[in-house]
Design a protein around this motif. Structure first.
Motif, PDB file in Angstrom:
ATOM      1  N   ALA A 207      58.835  43.701  29.468  1.00  0.00           N
ATOM      2  CA  ALA A 207      59.208  44.151  30.813  1.00  0.00           C
ATOM      3  C   ALA A 207      60.518  44.942  30.793  1.00  0.00           C
ATOM      4  O   ALA A 207      60.688  45.899  31.553  1.00  0.00           O
ATOM      5  N   ASN A 208      61.422  44.539  29.895  1.00  0.00           N
ATOM      6  CA  ASN A 208      62.709  45.239  29.768  1.00  0.00           C
ATOM      7  C   ASN A 208      62.663  46.370  28.747  1.00  0.00           C
ATOM      8  O   ASN A 208      63.704  46.980  28.446  1.00  0.00           O
ATOM      9  N   GLN A 209      61.480  46.621  28.190  1.00  0.00           N
ATOM     10  CA  GLN A 209      61.242  47.700  27.230  1.00  0.00           C
ATOM     11  C   GLN A 209      62.017  47.516  25.919  1.00  0.00           C
ATOM     12  O   GLN A 209      62.331  48.475  25.226  1.00  0.00           O
ATOM     13  N   ASP A 210      62.294  46.237  25.584  1.00  0.00           N
ATOM     14  CA  ASP A 210      62.891  45.942  24.281  1.00  0.00           C
ATOM     15  C   ASP A 210      61.826  45.947  23.184  1.00  0.00           C
ATOM     16  O   ASP A 210      62.146  46.201  22.025  1.00  0.00           O
ATOM     17  N   TYR A 211      60.597  45.616  23.539  1.00  0.00           N
ATOM     18  CA  TYR A 211      59.453  45.675  22.627  1.00  0.00           C
ATOM     19  C   TYR A 211      58.457  46.695  23.167  1.00  0.00           C
ATOM     20  O   TYR A 211      58.267  46.821  24.380  1.00  0.00           O
ATOM     21  N   ASP A 212      57.774  47.399  22.245  1.00  0.00           N
ATOM     22  CA  ASP A 212      56.730  48.327  22.677  1.00  0.00           C
ATOM     23  C   ASP A 212      55.559  47.573  23.292  1.00  0.00           C
ATOM     24  O   ASP A 212      54.950  48.030  24.271  1.00  0.00           O
ATOM     25  N   ALA A 213      55.218  46.430  22.690  1.00  0.00           N
ATOM     26  CA  ALA A 213      54.074  45.648  23.136  1.00  0.00           C
ATOM     27  C   ALA A 213      54.255  44.224  22.647  1.00  0.00           C
ATOM     28  O   ALA A 213      55.104  43.937  21.798  1.00  0.00           O
ATOM     29  N   ALA A 214      53.448  43.309  23.168  1.00  0.00           N
ATOM     30  CA  ALA A 214      53.535  41.910  22.752  1.00  0.00           C
ATOM     31  C   ALA A 214      52.192  41.231  22.954  1.00  0.00           C
ATOM     32  O   ALA A 214      51.418  41.595  23.849  1.00  0.00           O
ATOM     33  N   ALA A 215      51.932  40.233  22.128  1.00  0.00           N
ATOM     34  CA  ALA A 215      50.754  39.381  22.270  1.00  0.00           C
ATOM     35  C   ALA A 215      51.202  38.075  22.908  1.00  0.00           C
ATOM     36  O   ALA A 215      52.086  37.391  22.385  1.00  0.00           O
ATOM     37  N   ILE A 216      50.594  37.729  24.056  1.00  0.00           N
ATOM     38  CA  ILE A 216      51.093  36.576  24.816  1.00  0.00           C
ATOM     39  C   ILE A 216      49.926  35.756  25.388  1.00  0.00           C
ATOM     40  O   ILE A 216      48.792  36.226  25.466  1.00  0.00           O
ATOM     41  N   ALA A 217      50.241  34.525  25.798  1.00  0.00           N
ATOM     42  CA  ALA A 217      49.292  33.688  26.539  1.00  0.00           C
ATOM     43  C   ALA A 217      49.429  34.024  28.016  1.00  0.00           C
ATOM     44  O   ALA A 217      50.519  33.915  28.584  1.00  0.00           O
ATOM     45  N   ASN A 218      48.318  34.418  28.658  1.00  0.00           N
ATOM     46  CA  ASN A 218      48.457  34.845  30.052  1.00  0.00           C
ATOM     47  C   ASN A 218      48.745  33.686  31.003  1.00  0.00           C
ATOM     48  O   ASN A 218      49.161  33.907  32.136  1.00  0.00           O
ATOM     49  N   SER A 219      48.556  32.431  30.548  1.00  0.00           N
ATOM     50  CA  SER A 219      48.932  31.293  31.387  1.00  0.00           C
ATOM     51  C   SER A 219      50.446  31.268  31.598  1.00  0.00           C
ATOM     52  O   SER A 219      50.933  30.951  32.693  1.00  0.00           O
ATOM     53  N   VAL A 220      51.206  31.601  30.557  1.00  0.00           N
ATOM     54  CA  VAL A 220      52.664  31.652  30.689  1.00  0.00           C
ATOM     55  C   VAL A 220      53.065  32.784  31.624  1.00  0.00           C
ATOM     56  O   VAL A 220      53.939  32.619  32.485  1.00  0.00           O
ATOM     57  N   LEU A 221      52.411  33.929  31.486  1.00  0.00           N
ATOM     58  CA  LEU A 221      52.704  35.062  32.359  1.00  0.00           C
ATOM     59  C   LEU A 221      52.423  34.712  33.818  1.00  0.00           C
ATOM     60  O   LEU A 221      53.207  35.053  34.715  1.00  0.00           O
ATOM     61  N   THR A 222      51.320  34.013  34.076  1.00  0.00           N
ATOM     62  CA  THR A 222      50.972  33.625  35.442  1.00  0.00           C
ATOM     63  C   THR A 222      52.056  32.749  36.054  1.00  0.00           C
ATOM     64  O   THR A 222      52.456  32.939  37.210  1.00  0.00           O
ATOM     65  N   ARG A 223      52.563  31.785  35.276  1.00  0.00           N
ATOM     66  CA  ARG A 223      53.602  30.887  35.792  1.00  0.00           C
ATOM     67  C   ARG A 223      54.912  31.638  36.021  1.00  0.00           C
ATOM     68  O   ARG A 223      55.608  31.409  37.014  1.00  0.00           O
ATOM     69  N   MET A 224      55.263  32.542  35.107  1.00  0.00           N
ATOM     70  CA  MET A 224      56.497  33.306  35.269  1.00  0.00           C
ATOM     71  C   MET A 224      56.419  34.221  36.491  1.00  0.00           C
ATOM     72  O   MET A 224      57.398  34.384  37.219  1.00  0.00           O
ATOM     73  N   GLU A 225      55.252  34.796  36.709  1.00  0.00           N
ATOM     74  CA  GLU A 225      55.070  35.660  37.872  1.00  0.00           C
ATOM     75  C   GLU A 225      55.180  34.845  39.161  1.00  0.00           C
ATOM     76  O   GLU A 225      55.802  35.283  40.146  1.00  0.00           O
TER      77      GLU A 225
END
Length: 315
Positions: A207-225
């Motif tokens: 999100a801060n553009q420190d990495y070009d891309a990342a592999a993540i668990a979308n359950s964590v993304l859902t909770r963070m959102e």
């Protein structure tokens, strides 16, 4: 040294080639063939601690989760008759080391870490979070940021991809196996790996553009959102996998068998409504604990390990 051959930091456990059948460390027995360590038959080997220590899987800042688990831990204390201590582990390695050393009794172990915990630490998973209808699981997503120039997995060639840790299923094992087997993209040859240490770090890094891309668990993304930590507008998903099992909840093998039964009762009798667990995990439609088995529910994870040539040698 490539990421595939990076040694797993936890407990001196090494990734070895080639892969064979799933085996427990020789200090454990599996007389019933269910792939998890048997409870010792010698009562002198049973452990009945004055205080039970619980740890949630270190996918995000552990300080966030002490309050989330407060009502559940009070409930488990009532059921077991023992005080419960929340152990804020900072890494999968620390969690496994504590379990092997006898300092951790009850834990949530991340999806990819279950095989190593079972094989090397005597972890006996019995539960998983699920929706009201009994459905469960999460997907691995590969994410980037708008305007990165990455629209497909093939576009990762020549770019950087953030993983979380070597024991993570969605944060390392599954995406690396996918990119190599289906797209011919080799780590260190076609793309540069980075290890963020956690799904939240990877998500914020993209999100801060420190990495070009990342592999993540979308359950964590859902909770963070849901908590307002990150906005979907700052992220683009270029790949979404089939569904994997979520973290497994279990005990160490040598806890007193009656205590193990009480701990299981605590999980399956807990009422989620109005609790921190409902507030945190309701965002991804989870509202109960359901029974699972490592043999059945983690078969796909063991298959991924085998495809990557991974076996666990416990020192």
């Amino acid at each position: 040294m490539t990421a595939r051959l990076l040694s797993t930091v936890a407990l001196g456990v090494a990734l070895a080639l080639p892969a064979g059948a799933f085996n427990l460390d020789p200090r454990f027995t599996d007389a019933d063939g269910d792939l998890i360590a048997d409870i010792p038959t010698d009562e002198s080997e049973w452990v009945d601690p004055a205080v039970l220590v619980f740890a949630y899987t270190p996918v995000e800042d552990p300080a966030v989760y002490e309050d989330v688990w407060a009502e559940f831990l009070d409930h488990m204390s009532d059921v077991t008759g023992k005080p419960i201590q929340f152990f804020p582990v900072q890494s999968n390695a620390a969690q496994l080391e504590a379990m092997r050393a006898g300092r951790l009794h009850v834990a949530a172990v991340n999806t990819g870490g279950n095989p190593i915990a079972v094989a090397c630490a005597g972890f006996r998973p019995f539960a998983m979070m699920a929706a009201e209808d009994g459905s469960f699981g999460y997907e691995m997503e590969i994410i980037t940021y708008p305007g990165s120039g990455i629209e497909t997995l093939e576009d990762l060639d020549g770019r950087q991809l953030a993983f979380t840790s070597e024991t993570s299923n969605s944060g390392f094992k599954a995406p690396q196996a996918l990119l190599e087997s289906e797209f011919g993209l080799l780590v260190d040859e076609n793309y540069t790996p980075a290890f963020s240490g956690g799904h939240d770090n990877s998500i914020l890094g993209v999100a801060n553009q420190d990495y070009d891309a990342a592999a993540i668990a979308n359950s964590v993304l859902t909770r963070m959102e849901a908590r307002g930590v990150v906005s979907r507008d700052d992220l683009v998903t270029i790949y979404k996998s089939d569904t994997f099992p979520t973290s497994g909840y279990g005990t160490v093998y040598n806890l007193h068998p009656e205590l193990q039964e009480k701990i299981q009762d605590a999980f399956f009798s807990f009422e989620w409504e109005g609790t921190g667990l409902e507030r945190e995990f309701g965002a991804q439609n989870e509202s109960q604990f359901i029974p699972i088995t490592f043999q059945e529910n983690w078969a796909v994870i063991r298959q991924i390990d085998a495809a990557m040539g991974v076996t666990y040698t416990c020192n």
